[in-house]
Write a protein that holds these residues in place. Sequence first.
Motif, mmCIF file in Angstrom:
data_model
loop_
_atom_site.group_PDB
_atom_site.id
_atom_site.type_symbol
_atom_site.label_atom_id
_atom_site.label_comp_id
_atom_site.label_asym_id
_atom_site.label_seq_id
_atom_site.Cartn_x
_atom_site.Cartn_y
_atom_site.Cartn_z
ATOM 1 N N VAL A 292 -10.530 3.273 9.964
ATOM 2 C CA VAL A 292 -9.525 2.864 8.974
ATOM 3 C C VAL A 292 -8.748 4.087 8.519
ATOM 4 C CG1 VAL A 292 -9.132 1.785 6.731
ATOM 5 C CG2 VAL A 292 -10.981 0.956 8.219
ATOM 6 N N ASP A 293 -7.453 4.112 8.804
ATOM 7 C CA ASP A 293 -6.593 5.216 8.385
ATOM 8 C C ASP A 293 -5.184 4.687 8.163
ATOM 9 O OD1 ASP A 293 -5.494 4.863 10.932
ATOM 10 O OD2 ASP A 293 -6.531 6.583 11.791
ATOM 11 N N SER A 294 -4.263 5.579 7.849
ATOM 12 C CA SER A 294 -2.890 5.164 7.545
ATOM 13 C C SER A 294 -2.235 4.500 8.752
ATOM 14 C CB SER A 294 -2.065 6.366 7.090
ATOM 15 O OG SER A 294 -2.064 7.372 8.089
ATOM 16 N N GLY A 295 -2.600 4.945 9.972
ATOM 17 C CA GLY A 295 -2.033 4.336 11.173
ATOM 18 C C GLY A 295 -2.423 2.874 11.306
ATOM 19 N N GLU A 296 -3.691 2.551 11.010
ATOM 20 C CA GLU A 296 -4.136 1.165 11.095
ATOM 21 C C GLU A 296 -3.452 0.308 10.043
ATOM 22 O OE1 GLU A 296 -5.926 -0.375 13.321
ATOM 23 O OE2 GLU A 296 -6.215 1.457 14.473
ATOM 24 N N LEU A 297 -3.256 0.857 8.849
ATOM 25 C CA LEU A 297 -2.528 0.106 7.824
ATOM 26 C C LEU A 297 -1.081 -0.118 8.238
ATOM 27 C CD1 LEU A 297 -5.082 0.583 6.139
ATOM 28 C CD2 LEU A 297 -3.613 1.139 4.204
ATOM 29 N N GLN A 298 -0.505 0.865 8.935
ATOM 30 C CA GLN A 298 0.866 0.727 9.422
ATOM 31 C C GLN A 298 0.961 -0.375 10.473
ATOM 32 O OE1 GLN A 298 2.433 4.443 10.832
ATOM 33 N NE2 GLN A 298 4.514 3.662 11.058
ATOM 34 N N ALA A 314 9.663 -4.451 11.378
ATOM 35 C CA ALA A 314 8.493 -4.354 12.254
ATOM 36 C C ALA A 314 8.700 -3.382 13.405
ATOM 37 C CB ALA A 314 8.150 -5.738 12.805
ATOM 38 N N VAL A 315 9.862 -3.417 14.049
ATOM 39 C CA VAL A 315 10.070 -2.638 15.275
ATOM 40 C C VAL A 315 9.909 -1.133 15.039
ATOM 41 C CG1 VAL A 315 11.758 -1.974 17.034
ATOM 42 C CG2 VAL A 315 11.430 -4.389 16.455
ATOM 43 N N PRO A 316 10.552 -0.525 14.022
ATOM 44 C CA PRO A 316 10.364 0.927 13.833
ATOM 45 C C PRO A 316 8.907 1.298 13.559
ATOM 46 C CG PRO A 316 12.244 0.126 12.564
ATOM 47 C CD PRO A 316 11.522 -1.081 13.059
ATOM 48 N N LEU A 317 8.204 0.478 12.784
ATOM 49 C CA LEU A 317 6.797 0.767 12.485
ATOM 50 C C LEU A 317 5.957 0.751 13.756
ATOM 51 C CD1 LEU A 317 6.350 -1.424 9.274
ATOM 52 C CD2 LEU A 317 6.201 1.065 9.362
ATOM 53 N N SER A 323 3.861 5.454 19.633
ATOM 54 C CA SER A 323 4.235 6.757 20.188
ATOM 55 C C SER A 323 3.082 7.747 20.156
ATOM 56 C CB SER A 323 5.427 7.335 19.414
ATOM 57 O OG SER A 323 5.043 7.677 18.085
ATOM 58 N N ARG A 324 2.072 7.482 19.337
ATOM 59 C CA ARG A 324 0.941 8.411 19.227
ATOM 60 C C ARG A 324 -0.403 7.706 19.376
ATOM 61 N NH1 ARG A 324 0.310 7.351 13.646
ATOM 62 N NH2 ARG A 324 2.283 6.742 12.700
ATOM 63 N N TYR A 325 -0.392 6.510 19.995
ATOM 64 C CA TYR A 325 -1.629 5.750 20.100
ATOM 65 C C TYR A 325 -2.433 6.190 21.320
ATOM 66 C CZ TYR A 325 -4.846 1.997 19.133
ATOM 67 O OH TYR A 325 -5.971 1.312 18.805
ATOM 68 N N ARG A 331 -7.209 -2.477 25.077
ATOM 69 C CA ARG A 331 -7.039 -3.773 24.415
ATOM 70 C C ARG A 331 -6.106 -3.663 23.215
ATOM 71 N NH1 ARG A 331 -12.351 -5.655 21.967
ATOM 72 N NH2 ARG A 331 -11.824 -3.892 20.630
ATOM 73 N N GLU A 332 -6.374 -2.680 22.334
ATOM 74 C CA GLU A 332 -5.535 -2.534 21.158
ATOM 75 C C GLU A 332 -4.099 -2.186 21.532
ATOM 76 O OE1 GLU A 332 -8.789 -2.184 20.819
ATOM 77 O OE2 GLU A 332 -8.726 -3.717 19.270
ATOM 78 N N LEU A 333 -3.944 -1.349 22.555
ATOM 79 C CA LEU A 333 -2.601 -0.994 22.997
ATOM 80 C C LEU A 333 -1.854 -2.242 23.465
ATOM 81 C CD1 LEU A 333 -0.594 1.283 23.528
ATOM 82 C CD2 LEU A 333 -1.636 1.606 25.770
ATOM 83 N N ALA A 334 -2.528 -3.096 24.227
ATOM 84 C CA ALA A 334 -1.892 -4.340 24.678
ATOM 85 C C ALA A 334 -1.544 -5.238 23.494
ATOM 86 C CB ALA A 334 -2.812 -5.074 25.647
ATOM 87 N N LEU A 335 -2.447 -5.321 22.520
ATOM 88 C CA LEU A 335 -2.193 -6.162 21.351
ATOM 89 C C LEU A 335 -0.990 -5.656 20.558
ATOM 90 C CD1 LEU A 335 -5.867 -6.708 20.124
ATOM 91 C CD2 LEU A 335 -4.368 -8.441 21.121
ATOM 92 N N TYR A 336 -0.950 -4.353 20.288
ATOM 93 C CA TYR A 336 0.147 -3.803 19.493
ATOM 94 C C TYR A 336 1.479 -3.940 20.225
ATOM 95 C CZ TYR A 336 -3.724 -1.681 16.861
ATOM 96 O OH TYR A 336 -4.867 -1.462 16.137
ATOM 97 N N LEU A 337 1.454 -3.740 21.539
ATOM 98 C CA LEU A 337 2.673 -3.922 22.325
ATOM 99 C C LEU A 337 3.125 -5.377 22.297
ATOM 100 C CD1 LEU A 337 1.856 -1.639 25.388
ATOM 101 C CD2 LEU A 337 3.836 -1.371 23.881
ATOM 102 N N SER A 338 2.177 -6.300 22.221
ATOM 103 C CA SER A 338 2.559 -7.715 22.193
ATOM 104 C C SER A 338 3.345 -8.037 20.927
ATOM 105 C CB SER A 338 1.316 -8.604 22.299
ATOM 106 O OG SER A 338 0.588 -8.654 21.084
ATOM 107 N N TRP A 339 2.957 -7.431 19.804
ATOM 108 C CA TRP A 339 3.728 -7.659 18.583
ATOM 109 C C TRP A 339 5.114 -7.013 18.681
ATOM 110 C CZ3 TRP A 339 -1.657 -7.811 17.461
ATOM 111 C CH2 TRP A 339 -2.063 -8.990 16.815
#
Length: 400
Positions: A292-298, A314-317, A323-325, A331-339
């Motif tokens: 849990v960190d600021s990136g996850e909250l973002q 949403a898009v800029p966030l 860019s730094r994941y 799995r998480e990368l695929a999920l975040y890209l899906s959004w």
Amino acid sequence: MSENMGANIRRERGQRGWSQARLAREICRVAGVQGEPVGRQEISRWETGKRTPREWLPSIAAALDVPVDALTAPQAPPEPPLPTLSDYLPADDPLAPLTARAGRRIGRAQVGDLQQRVHGLRLADDVLAGGDLIRPALRELRSAVKLYREGSHSGTVGRELLRHIGELGQIAGWIASDAGQHGEAEQIYRLGLSAARQAQDETLAANLAGSLAYQLSNIGREVDGLQLARAALDVAGLNAPAKARALYLDRVAWAHTKAGEVQPAIRALGEAGEALSQDSKGSEAPAYLYWVDSGELQVMEARVYTELRRPLRAVPLLRDVLSRYDATHTRELALYLSWLAVALSDANEPEEAVTVAERVISLSADVASERTAERVRIVLARLDKFRDVPEVRALLDSVA
């Protein structure tokens, strides 16, 4: 051979949703023959192994758009069914110590070993998906419950064992949910919640309740999810570690979002950020909240805005986070890209959305996660309204 071939033909036809008559027509079409030398009854004979296609095999493969080898290859043995919690735990109360303990004395060394295994499973979940981990997760849960029930231990060691069973319940429940086993996950979460409450660990109990609330919100039980998310926050209390309170507020924000409550969702996001800013001032967070960190909250903020159809926020966030994941967290990368793909669609940028969607599909292909599979379906459904755009049509046709 004919039985294998027939089963392969039946499988490929079924995946396309074709009737036997439809397949017969397609075979005649690609073969360029007049009339119906191949009919529904002939397809039935092939699929049941009563006849072998022989000279028709290339036309069958062409009609189904698969290599001939895909029809002649031996069928892979079916995978064994996923285990369930009942396969691993006693039928009675799994957390009730046996009246007469004949087992060995359990001390802090064994508790420390269990703690390391729990943390190892959690780290494995960072890079592997639920379908890969559910068996080892349930085995660990069984071993921990057996240790607690059958071993002899002091009250202090017993509470530590219950705490680790609670932690195992949280990560095993998460893994089962990721594998699409939602009913199973709920049982596991409730077992963990019972253990956490017996250990009098309110922060852990809130984590388990919040995890279950997150699942409920995502499977159509939005009212239950919101009630449980708020209850988890109340259980944790104002004195909970900053990371814990931030996480539980994030789950409240998501529950409000799924319930269609815009302002409460945005307000909870702000409160989560404020809670995390107190991290250096409060008590030390449990080890299981290392992520849990600021990136996850973002990420959660971006997901909320995507769900609320606010792509300009949403898009800029999402671009910033991605860019730094860590690319090893597939799995998480695929999920975040899906959004991001969905947000780009909502921003009327279908060409960009297709580029991102192609990466989502590629990353998800070898990930045994029902969550990523569901996100792929959502992305494709959102792109469907842009079917007239050549890039979108090409993508949709390729995965049809």
